[in-house]
Design a protein around this motif. Structure first.
Motif, PDB file in Angstrom:
ATOM      1  N   GLU A  87       0.827  -1.209   0.000  1.00  0.00           N
ATOM      2  CA  GLU A  87       0.000   0.000   0.000  1.00  0.00           C
ATOM      3  C   GLU A  87       0.864   1.263   0.000  1.00  0.00           C
ATOM      4  OE1 GLU A  87      -3.681   2.090   2.467  1.00  0.00           O
ATOM      5  OE2 GLU A  87      -2.736   0.255   3.212  1.00  0.00           O
ATOM      6  N   LYS A  88       1.927   1.236   0.785  1.00  0.00           N
ATOM      7  CA  LYS A  88       2.816   2.390   0.842  1.00  0.00           C
ATOM      8  C   LYS A  88       3.423   2.685  -0.529  1.00  0.00           C
ATOM      9  CE  LYS A  88       7.043   3.975   3.149  1.00  0.00           C
ATOM     10  NZ  LYS A  88       8.087   3.616   4.142  1.00  0.00           N
ATOM     11  N   VAL A 113       3.370   5.813  -5.760  1.00  0.00           N
ATOM     12  CA  VAL A 113       3.277   5.808  -7.218  1.00  0.00           C
ATOM     13  C   VAL A 113       2.129   6.686  -7.690  1.00  0.00           C
ATOM     14  CG1 VAL A 113       2.714   4.376  -9.214  1.00  0.00           C
ATOM     15  CG2 VAL A 113       4.397   3.577  -7.549  1.00  0.00           C
ATOM     16  N   LEU A 114       0.941   6.520  -7.099  1.00  0.00           N
ATOM     17  CA  LEU A 114      -0.227   7.288  -7.529  1.00  0.00           C
ATOM     18  C   LEU A 114      -0.061   8.771  -7.207  1.00  0.00           C
ATOM     19  CD1 LEU A 114      -3.116   4.858  -6.500  1.00  0.00           C
ATOM     20  CD2 LEU A 114      -2.055   5.159  -8.747  1.00  0.00           C
ATOM     21  N   ALA A 115       0.507   9.087  -6.034  1.00  0.00           N
ATOM     22  CA  ALA A 115       0.754  10.493  -5.693  1.00  0.00           C
ATOM     23  C   ALA A 115       1.793  11.100  -6.632  1.00  0.00           C
ATOM     24  CB  ALA A 115       1.214  10.605  -4.243  1.00  0.00           C
ATOM     25  N   LEU A 133      -7.779   3.431  -9.125  1.00  0.00           N
ATOM     26  CA  LEU A 133      -6.539   2.683  -8.925  1.00  0.00           C
ATOM     27  C   LEU A 133      -6.218   2.521  -7.437  1.00  0.00           C
ATOM     28  CD1 LEU A 133      -4.325   4.199 -11.761  1.00  0.00           C
ATOM     29  CD2 LEU A 133      -5.335   1.932 -11.668  1.00  0.00           C
ATOM     30  N   TYR A 134      -6.507   3.552  -6.639  1.00  0.00           N
ATOM     31  CA  TYR A 134      -6.245   3.442  -5.216  1.00  0.00           C
ATOM     32  C   TYR A 134      -7.143   2.372  -4.581  1.00  0.00           C
ATOM     33  CZ  TYR A 134      -6.068   4.586  -0.264  1.00  0.00           C
ATOM     34  OH  TYR A 134      -5.937   4.502   1.092  1.00  0.00           O
ATOM     35  N   HIS A 135      -8.420   2.348  -4.959  1.00  0.00           N
ATOM     36  CA  HIS A 135      -9.328   1.334  -4.423  1.00  0.00           C
ATOM     37  C   HIS A 135      -8.910  -0.072  -4.862  1.00  0.00           C
ATOM     38  CE1 HIS A 135     -12.168   3.772  -2.277  1.00  0.00           C
ATOM     39  NE2 HIS A 135     -12.380   4.561  -3.327  1.00  0.00           N
ATOM     40  N   LEU A 136      -8.359  -0.179  -6.076  1.00  0.00           N
ATOM     41  CA  LEU A 136      -7.867  -1.470  -6.544  1.00  0.00           C
ATOM     42  C   LEU A 136      -6.714  -1.953  -5.657  1.00  0.00           C
ATOM     43  CD1 LEU A 136      -7.679  -3.786  -8.616  1.00  0.00           C
ATOM     44  CD2 LEU A 136      -6.202  -2.300 -10.000  1.00  0.00           C
ATOM     45  N   SER A 137      -5.785  -1.051  -5.340  1.00  0.00           N
ATOM     46  CA  SER A 137      -4.661  -1.440  -4.482  1.00  0.00           C
ATOM     47  C   SER A 137      -5.138  -1.785  -3.073  1.00  0.00           C
ATOM     48  CB  SER A 137      -3.624  -0.309  -4.430  1.00  0.00           C
ATOM     49  OG  SER A 137      -4.142   0.830  -3.764  1.00  0.00           O
TER      50      SER A 137
END
Length: 430
Positions: free
Chosen positions: A38-39, A44-46, A197-201
């Motif tokens: 998660e970290k 990556v997304l940020a 993408l965040y919810h997927l992770s």
């Protein structure tokens, strides 16, 4: 348990202790090392979000992409051993950082305009766009590989949407689109894609998928500290040692040694109203070029180069409040002189004179842009000859002169509320 005992636990032992509802929780940094998925994904997304944002104030157009580039590097550094696609993302992130940070340092020096010419900037822009698309393709394949490994159906359509979004943004940039409607829609779409993408992770994290962080000899904190130190020191050195052009100063020719013919032309110009302080800064050749002058037109103004101060002003009845900017000091005195000289057609010789009347502050680089009349009104106006000029400075009671560091015509895109316009103006740098 001590921190060393927590660190010695395997992931299986860690999960077993959690299931047993142990009362003692491990330190936060140890928990992050045990489950780094998660970290890494948040980084990556940020990083993707910050690299896609352009805010042209408070230097955020440099700060945000720099932080984003660093987050991408750290995020994919954790995931690089997970599969070959994430390893490709890590390599691309490292390549981007390898040229992005030196460019930031180069921006603090006068060499930027000489090295980052228009073709180079265009090439770097195309390369950056291509690298971004390749990075997203690798990210998409890497996520699908992780989903298969975790027993999920390989989908990751959010990354495909991100690829389409970046491709559309590149097309809009090529078209030089400047409207608000599509721009707001693009921002909203980007936020929704990152949310998916965040919810997927998070789903994969909650389902028990865990990444074994790649072993490292250099910690993330060390990388951040080293890169930040290089950037800060590099920019400081750029401002201190590379912010001024290498001017070729030499003693100026003393006044009063002109030829008799030139002195007569000088006297004629003074009679027509040519400002004496401007005339004293002209070379003998420039004065001689005004032989037979018919008339002189002068325009002078004082201009500020500071931000001024805001002052509140109320209307007569006190209902309406106005905020105006007041300039207590105007450091620059500008004088424009037009001399009509004889010829079969109407001809004018234009002199642009500027003089500092107060200390302008930090002695960095300066540039003057001339917008010739023939650029605005091509009918009836034409350029004859090349633009010439020099810089004068009084140092220690002696006058020195130097040619401009650069004096040339440049074609550029002028952006305003009514659309973009291509212009060709004269720029003098010193």
């Amino acid at each position: 348990m001590s921190k060393r005992e927590w660190a010695a636990l395997s992931e299986k032992d860690f999960e077993t202790m959690l299931e047993a509802n142990v009362a003692e929780l491990p330190p936060d940094d140890v928990a992050e090392d045990v489950t780094p998925w998660e970290k890494a994904m948040i980084r990556v997304l940020a990083g993707m979000a910050l690299c896609a944002v352009t805010l042209n104030f408070w230097n955020l157009q440099y700060i945000l992409p720099a932080v984003g580039t660093l987050l991408l590097l750290l995020g994919f550094r954790t995931l690089r051993r997970e599969n070959k696609w994430f390893r490709g993302c890590y390599i691309i992130s490292a390549v981007r950082a390898a040229y992005f940070f030196p460019v930031l340092i180069l921006n603090t020096t006068f060499l930027r305009g000489r090295i980052l010419t228009s073709p180079v900037v265009t090439g770097l822009g195309i390369a950056a766009a291509a690298l971004t698309l390749v990075l997203l393709l690798c990210f998409w394949r890497g996520l699908r590989a992780v989903q298969q490994k975790a027993g999920f159906p390989p989908q990751a359509e959010g990354v495909l949407a991100l690829i389409i979004w970046h491709a559309a943004a590149d097309v809009l940039a090529f078209m030089q689109y400047s409207g608000w409607v599509i721009g707001i829609a693009m921002i909203a779409g980007y936020v929704l894609i990152l949310r998916v993408l965040y919810h997927l992770s998070k789903e994969m994290e909650e389902a028990g998928y865990a990444v074994q962080a790649a072993p490292v000899k250099v910690t993330d904190r060390s990388i951040v500290c080293v890169l930040t130190a290089i950037l800060v020191l590099g920019c400081a050195c750029g401002y201190l040692f590379g912010s001024r052009y290498p001017m070729k100063w030499s003693p100026a020719a003393p006044q009063g040694q002109e030829r008799q013919e030139t002195q007569e032309i000088r006297q004629r110009l003074l009679e027509l109203g040519f400002p004496e302080h401007v005339l004293n800064d002209l070379t003998e050749e420039e004065i001689a070029s005004c032989q037979g002058a018919l008339q002189v037109v002068v325009n002078a103004a004082d201009e500020p180069v500071n931000d001024g101060r805001e002052e509140i002003e109320k209307s007569g009845n006190g209902d309406v409040v106005y905020i105006k900017t007041v300039y207590d000091v105007k450091e620059l005195h500008l004088t424009g002189v037009a001399v009509q000289i004889p010829g079969e057609q109407e001809r004018w010789k234009i002199f642009h004179h500027f003089r500092w009347t107060a200390d302008p502050g930090f002695p960095g680089t300066e540039s003057i842009r001339l917008a010739p009349a023939y650029g605005e009104i091509p009918d009836g106006w034409a350029s004859v000859g090349e633009t010439t000029g020099r810089v004068l400075a009084d140092l220690g009671g002696e006058t020195f002169e130097a040619p401009f560091y650069s004096l040339e015509k440049r074609t550029y895109i002028l952006q305003n509320w009514w659309g973009d316009k291509t212009r060709t103006d004269v720029f003098a740098s010193f």
